[in-house]
Enzyme design. Sequence first.
Site, PDB file in Angstrom:
ATOM      1  N   CYS A  55      12.571  26.108  -0.887  1.00 54.86           N
ATOM      2  CA  CYS A  55      13.208  26.496  -2.154  1.00 54.86           C
ATOM      3  C   CYS A  55      13.932  25.313  -2.803  1.00 54.86           C
ATOM      4  O   CYS A  55      14.924  24.808  -2.272  1.00 54.86           O
ATOM      5  CB  CYS A  55      14.167  27.649  -1.891  1.00 54.86           C
ATOM      6  SG  CYS A  55      15.306  27.998  -3.239  1.00 54.86           S
ATOM      7  N   CYS A  58      17.601  26.006  -3.828  1.00 59.39           N
ATOM      8  CA  CYS A  58      18.424  26.064  -2.611  1.00 59.39           C
ATOM      9  C   CYS A  58      18.861  24.660  -2.206  1.00 59.39           C
ATOM     10  O   CYS A  58      20.033  24.412  -1.889  1.00 59.39           O
ATOM     11  CB  CYS A  58      17.637  26.692  -1.455  1.00 59.39           C
ATOM     12  SG  CYS A  58      17.013  28.352  -1.754  1.00 59.39           S
TER      13      CYS A  58
END
Length: 450
Positions: A55, A58
Amino acid sequence: MLRLLKTILAFAALMFTISGFAQGIEFEHGSWAEVLSKSKATNKPIFVDIYTSWCGPCKQMSKNIFPQKEVGDKYNHSFICYKIDAEKGEGVELAKTYNVSSYPTFLFIKPDGSLFYKITGSRAAYEFIAEADIALQKAGIGKIEKTLDEYKQEYDKGNRDPDFLVAYMKQRYIDKQSNVELADTLFKYLPTDKRLAAPYVELLVSNAVNFFSPLYTFLANNFITVRDAIDPSMRDVFKARMRTVADRTVSSYKGKPNSAIPEKVTSVYIGAFDGLKVSKDEPLYLTLSTYYANALDTVGYLNNATKYAGEVLLRQTKERLNDSTRKTQEDALDQLNAGEIDSAAYQYNLARSEAFLSLSAFRSANLAAGIATRAQTKEQQQLALKLAEHSISLEETPNNMSAYALVLSRTGKQKEAKKIVQKALDDATAKNDRNLPAIKERYEGVVNAK
């Protein structure tokens, strides 16, 4: 003595590193049961960052937001902080328990394990701190310095102090209220030497949505400086937002030609793409084409179209486009294997790459038609013809053939043009082609040409 000095310097460097990392959020490293136990013992709620290894947002939060001192001060004081991979170990069950389906997801959980607040997606530092305040208020343990009504009353009485405006805007963010008008006010009353300083610049950037406002103009004219001054986590959002505002303004523009508009759009695109290059300047030419068409600026349209055709579209040969497709697919596979993207992103990149040739042909055809209907010289007519022929050499679709027919019609080849445009219309009608309205318009232009 020299060895002792080296030891002291190494220790000092280590302590500096430790203190630097300690400024941000301090995450627990035990099991979920241990985190719950600590939460019950301290009576502090839990903040959980649920992420995945692939991600991008993230990673952005971990690198740029979590280490900041102000963020750490807020979260370490208010919560037991924990982070866990949604696809490994306990993270799989935890994500399932709290219905996590996108990343990053941030959970705010009571000591008894019940969820009381949940957000998804990356945030700027000031927004992330404000989300903590929202969570604390929902848990019944947060304090509000002033209510929104109290801020509004003070504002209505004429308070325009920048720090007051910042506090007012943060409370409005907490209460899910728009800050667009207040951002313009903050920009107006903010000393020029503070416009690029935190937290002002983040608030200005986050709320600049009026293309014609002094605030947006300042950001556009100083794009690179602003980009480098803001929180790294906001830079991609800043680029995208500035482009979106420019595109939206241009697509709906109905006024007279205004030289300030293409100048400002160009500044935004140069900044968003870190300088224009052959591989990246096509979006600018497309946006300017829309502006000049909407502003009925024939000279501007033709000048822009000449550059677009010569510098971009006519260089997009079949061989180059196929090479780009192949390279994009290879890069996407490498990213998938490295865990940098998931299977959905991989499939998206594959589909996008497979459309390179069709999209180039489509844009060439449309620009050829646009030039042909505005051409004022034989050179411009010849450019339209060259572009139309280039389009159908890439792909013979009803849209592209209808554009070719229109160009032929404008160069005096009426009989051939009518034959081609009739077939294009018949094929488009049979296939219920999504470009049927444009094809019908070109058909009318060819058959009714004098």
